[in-house]
Design a protein around this motif. Structure first.
Motif, PDB file in Angstrom:
ATOM      1  N   PRO B 319     -96.526-158.344  -5.920  1.00 28.72           N
ATOM      2  CA  PRO B 319     -97.232-159.324  -5.010  1.00 28.72           C
ATOM      3  C   PRO B 319     -98.637-158.816  -5.300  1.00 28.72           C
ATOM      4  CG  PRO B 319     -95.451-158.297  -3.866  1.00 28.72           C
ATOM      5  CD  PRO B 319     -95.451-157.673  -5.107  1.00 28.72           C
ATOM      6  N   GLY B 474     -93.112-150.832  -5.407  1.00 27.50           N
ATOM      7  CA  GLY B 474     -93.673-149.787  -5.749  1.00 27.50           C
ATOM      8  C   GLY B 474     -95.177-149.868  -5.901  1.00 27.50           C
ATOM      9  N   CYS B 479     -95.257-148.805   1.459  1.00 30.46           N
ATOM     10  CA  CYS B 479     -93.957-149.474   1.183  1.00 30.46           C
ATOM     11  C   CYS B 479     -93.216-148.467   0.281  1.00 30.46           C
ATOM     12  CB  CYS B 479     -93.961-150.787   0.521  1.00 30.46           C
ATOM     13  SG  CYS B 479     -92.337-151.443   0.158  1.00 30.46           S
ATOM     14  N   ARG B 480     -93.787-148.066  -0.858  1.00 32.82           N
ATOM     15  CA  ARG B 480     -93.294-147.298  -1.957  1.00 32.82           C
ATOM     16  C   ARG B 480     -92.610-145.854  -1.342  1.00 32.82           C
ATOM     17  NH1 ARG B 480     -97.419-146.532  -5.608  1.00 32.82           N
ATOM     18  NH2 ARG B 480     -97.806-144.575  -5.293  1.00 32.82           N
ATOM     19  N   LEU B 521     -92.390-157.866   2.264  1.00 35.22           N
ATOM     20  CA  LEU B 521     -91.386-156.990   2.070  1.00 35.22           C
ATOM     21  C   LEU B 521     -91.520-155.748   2.809  1.00 35.22           C
ATOM     22  CD1 LEU B 521     -89.157-156.041  -1.346  1.00 35.22           C
ATOM     23  CD2 LEU B 521     -89.760-154.425   0.612  1.00 35.22           C
TER      24      LEU B 521
HETATM   25  S1  SF4 Z   1     -94.910-154.141   0.470  1.00 38.90           S
HETATM   26 FE1  SF4 Z   1     -93.603-153.114  -1.088  1.00 38.90          FE
HETATM   27  S2  SF4 Z   1     -92.814-154.935  -2.454  1.00 38.90           S
HETATM   28 FE2  SF4 Z   1     -94.666-155.435  -1.287  1.00 38.90          FE
HETATM   29  S3  SF4 Z   1     -96.530-154.953  -3.009  1.00 38.90           S
HETATM   30 FE3  SF4 Z   1     -96.255-153.144  -1.325  1.00 38.90          FE
HETATM   31  S4  SF4 Z   1     -94.689-151.843  -2.571  1.00 38.90           S
HETATM   32 FE4  SF4 Z   1     -94.453-153.955  -3.495  1.00 38.90          FE
END
Ligand code: SF4
Ligand SMILES: Cc1cc2nc3c(=O)[nH]c(=O)nc-3n(C[C@H](O)[C@H](O)[C@H](O)COP(=O)(O)O)c2cc1C
Lengths: 237, 558
Positions: B319, B474, B479-480, B521
């Motif tokens: 993204p 990632g 998030c990662r 996400l």
């Molecule tokens: S939130 Fe997760 S899926 Fe979205 S850009 Fe960050 S690491 Fe990638």
């Protein structure tokens, strides 16, 4: 371009709409830590350190990718942001194997400086201790994945400035890794020109020249921007 | 083909249909669920049986899309008499042909739900499973052959495009869509009309339309069923959208795990091109539009619009921060409209019947209907479509036929890995965007998993966290690394090794990941955790032993 006005941390600042929040903050010595940003390269908003609060937006935005707009009201250093920056820093340290005392970048590392900047006295999360490779196949340079923070500055400098696109990213989630070509040893790369730009772009001790020891690494991330400026002059842009 | 020729051909088709001698149109469900329990073989068997008995004049065998009650398949539907037989196989198919079709006697003990209802209905439409539903996006699913454009045309197919091209200006179509109050069915519920208008307003001679068929949430099969059961209505919806926003090129991004959906959609494209309903000068107008299928490689994150666009461009599917939104700068940097499969499937009925009609269905803020993939511990699981605002109780106990084995309802999980769990106290919650949000869950794309007393809510949270951890692209740190940390902490609590400090850190991390992640996400990954903490906190607390706190903390701070 027309002058617009933004309010950053309760100070009115005149500027122009082509700039990002980060540009304006840096021009006015408003401190915002960054890791994936490097002047001269495209911005990806990945490290989330430069998050700021903007009035009227319910989400925190990354200062490096958000353009200023007239009458924008921005806070860069609230308690919430400070807390989150510290967590991000802790997660950087917990993710891979950062042992500063034996690192070539000790004392000159952007990650280490970040730790001081956000006053990280210890890491509250369990260290993940992943098994990471050290690629010494290149005749002059080393890629140590233990110290990589996935800022992708090497990927971008190689593609955008050198035009070689040796580096890229593979896998997902915490298994992501920087790869040379299609995940082959750096020394066997058919695209790498051995120019060394990635080494200067790297904020930590992940990419370094052979034949130096602990703490001796000299990095000049600012040369990337200098190089781009010089090229522009040369090309008569 | 110009408009006049098209009308002539349609009239000829209708005439031909009227003169048919067929009295029994027998549908065999060839949705993915029924196929996996052998319906293709049954279809062949029935076809050859009809041939052998010389019944071809009277009986037509039709492969259809999903009929709905998936856990009772393979299903057979008498399309003229509205009778459904359940659990059909290659043996009993001959007796159904003999008894029901030839002798005209009902086989009561093979009717749909005959094993669980005291009086199963000969006309399925009278059964509560169907009675409470309102099929708009699924209007043709399970009724027609999805691989035949003629069958679609006989159901008023392409009437909406015809009307749009010749009777409406793009502004008027956008007006109708705005008036319908349709909101995006891909998860976020953004008003579709406003999105179209935004793309329309950007001046550019190159614009794109993308249909998002990536559907990566575990337990979801709404978009799949629509693409497999009625690909033409999605295609027609996309074409109308392209006309409205001024695009001449489109992409349908369908995940590689859906080979049947891809096959049927591509077959739809081919047939539409043949009929002049796709390509240059559609129906003789000045409108050009063509569409290509792009196959996703099965990454959940590629359903996120900016990652999906990167993937179509041939890049790594990660993204990008928004703004700029795709409406301004999307595919190849051009204004791009991206909508979900189900959103597009609702366009044709709206254009045909008017925005007013659609806006009157549902609730004040959530108009229309929503397709759900009803799964879990209910008696009747499958694909359903209900008006927005239908209560969870109605879905579970009337449509779903109550809980399996008389177990008691514990929670409903909505929105998959981005959603949350609704406990029994809120069984009367109305299923619409706002109500679900206020309970800490989301509508999401329509996954609906019903859990009974045996479900372990901490484990549910752990399961979804594991999914997000594996599917995180990632790119960004919260998030990662955050999902990995939260997963490990949940795992620790699951095996009764957690401490109060762990719980505290879990909550802090959850808020951090939610607020700082780059894309949806990461921003929604903590939702299953936060909602189970909100509604089932005691399940976490009973697993925590305060005695462990001191010991563990010493170990960790070293
Ligand atoms: S939130 Fe997760 S899926 Fe979205 S850009 Fe960050 S690491 Fe990638
Ligand atoms: C992680 C993630 C996964 C997504 N997956 C899908 C998907 O599979 N299908 C879909 O239509 N939208 C998905 N979305 C939403 C899209 O980004 C986008 O909002 C949607 O396709 C817009 O269409 P709509 O307005 O019709 O809902 C996802 C979003 C995120 C953050």
């Amino acid at each position: 371009m027309n002058t617009i006005h933004v309010n950053i941390n309760n100070i009115e600042i005149p500027t122009t709409a082509d700039k990002t929040i980060l540009d304006v903050c840096r021009e006015h010595k408003i401190d915002i830590p960054t890791m994936c940003h490097l002047k001269g390269l495209s911005d990806v908003g990945a490290c989330r350190l430069c998050i700021v609060e903007i009035e009227g937006m319910n989400k925190l935005q990354s200062a490096c990718t958000t353009k200023v707009a007239d009458h924008m009201i921005i806070q860069t250093n609230t308690d919430r942001i400070k807390k989150y920056r510290r967590i991000t820093t802790e997660l950087f340290f917990a993710e891979r194997n950062h042992v500063c005392s034996v690192c070539v970048a000790n004392g000159k590392c952007e990650l280490q400086n970040l730790g001081y900047q956000v006053e990280m006295d210890h890491v509250r999360y369990p260290f993940l201790f992943p098994q990471c490779e050290v690629d010494t196949s290149h005749p002059w340079y080393v890629m140590d994945h233990n110290r990589c923070i996935m800022c992708t500055r090497c990927v971008r400098v190689c593609q955008e400035v050198e035009g070689a696109h040796n580096w890229d990213v593979m896998n997902r989630g915490h298994a992501v890794r920087i790869i040379s070509d299609f995940n082959t040893p750096w020394g066997e790369s058919t695209t790498c020109t051995s120019c060394g730009k990635c080494l200067h772009a790297c904020p930590t001790g992940a990419i370094w020249p052979k034949a130096i020891v602990q703490g001796q690494l000299e990095k000049k991330p600012e040369i990337i921007e200098e190089l781009i400026e010089k090229r522009k002059m040369h090309d008569g842009f | 083909m110009n408009r006049l020729d098209f009308h002539t051909k349609i009239a000829a088709l209708q005439q031909l249909d009227k003169t048919k001698t067929v009295q029994h149109r027998i549908g065999i469900c060839c949705g993915a669920g029924c196929i996996s329990s052998g319906s293709e073989e049954i279809l062949k068997k029935l076809e050859s049986e009809v041939q052998q008995r010389g019944l071809s004049e009277k009986v037509e065998v039709i492969p259809t899309g999903c009929m709905g009650p998936c856990n009772h398949g393979p299903l057979l539907k008498h399309l003229d008499q509205h009778t459904i037989y359940q659990k059909v196989n290659c043996t009993n198919i001959t007796s159904i042909l003999q008894q029901h079709v030839i002798e005209q006697t009902l086989i009561e003990d093979q009717l749909l739900f005959s094993d669980s209802r005291t009086n199963a209905h000969a006309d399925y439409r009278a059964d509560p499973f169907f009675k409470k539903q309102c099929k708009i996006a699924l209007r043709n699913c399970g009724k027609i052959n999805p691989e035949s454009i003629e069958a679609y045309l006989l159901q008023d197919g392409y009437k909406a495009l015809d009307k749009a091209l010749f009777e409406y200006t793009p502004e008027e179509i956008i007006g109708e869509i705005k008036h319908s109050r349709l909101r995006g069915r891909g998860g976020a519920g953004y008003p579709t009309g406003i999105k179209w208008e935004t793309v329309y307003k950007y001046v550019n001679n190159e614009k794109y339309v993308i249909c998002n068929g990536d559907e990566g949430d575990p337990g979801a099969f709404m978009d799949r069923s629509i693409l497999e059961g009625d690909p033409f209505s999605v295609l027609e919806g996309i074409t109308i959208a392209a006309y409205a926003v001024g695009a001449s090129k489109g992409y349908a991004y369908i995940r590689g795990e859906y080979p049947l959906a891809i096959k049927r959609f591509e077959s739809a494209l081919k047939q539409a091109r043949k009929w002049g309903l796709l390509g240059n000068q559609i129906l003789g107008s000045s409108f050009h539009f063509d569409l290509e299928v792009r196959i996703g490689a099965g990454a959940f994150v590629c359903g996120e619009e900016t990652a999906l666009i990167a993937s179509i461009e041939g890049k790594r599917g990660t993204p990008k921060p928004r703004p700029p939104f795709p409406a301004q700068s999307g595919l190849w940097g051009k204004p791009t409209l991206i909508n979900n499969v189900e959103t597009f499937a609702a366009i044709v009925p709206i254009v045909l019947k008017g925005g007013e009609w659609y806006s009157e269905i549902g609730t004040a803020k959530s108009a229309g209907t929503k397709v759900f993939a009803l799964a879990g511990k209910v008696n009747y699981a499958g694909l359903i479509e209900v008006p927005m605002g239908t209560s969870l109780r109605e879905i579970v106990f009337e449509i779903g036929g109550g809980m399996q084995n008389q177990a008691s309802f514990k929670a409903a999980q909505t929105g998959g890995p981005s959603g949350g769990c609704i406990p029994i106290e809120f069984l009367d919650v109305k299923m619409d965007y706002e109500s679900l949000l206020s309970l800490g869950s989301i509508m999401g794309s329509g996954g609906l998993i019903i859990m009974d007393e045996h479900s372990d809510m901490v484990d549910v949270a752990r399961f979804f966290m594991e999914f997000c951890m594996d599917e995180s692209c990632g790119k960004c740190v919260p998030c990662r690394v955050g999902t990995k940390m939260m997963h490990d902490l949940l795992q620790k609590i699951c095996i009764n090794k957690g401490t109060n400090k762990d719980l505290e850190r879990l909550e802090e991390l959850a808020l951090y990941v939610k607020e700082t992640s780059l894309c949806g996400l990461g921003a929604s990954a903590p939702n299953p955790l936060l909602s189970t903490l909100r509604h089932f906190r005691s399940e976490y607390e009973t697993r925590i032993h305060p005695s462990q706190d001191t010991v563990q903390d010493k170990n960790q701070s070293g």
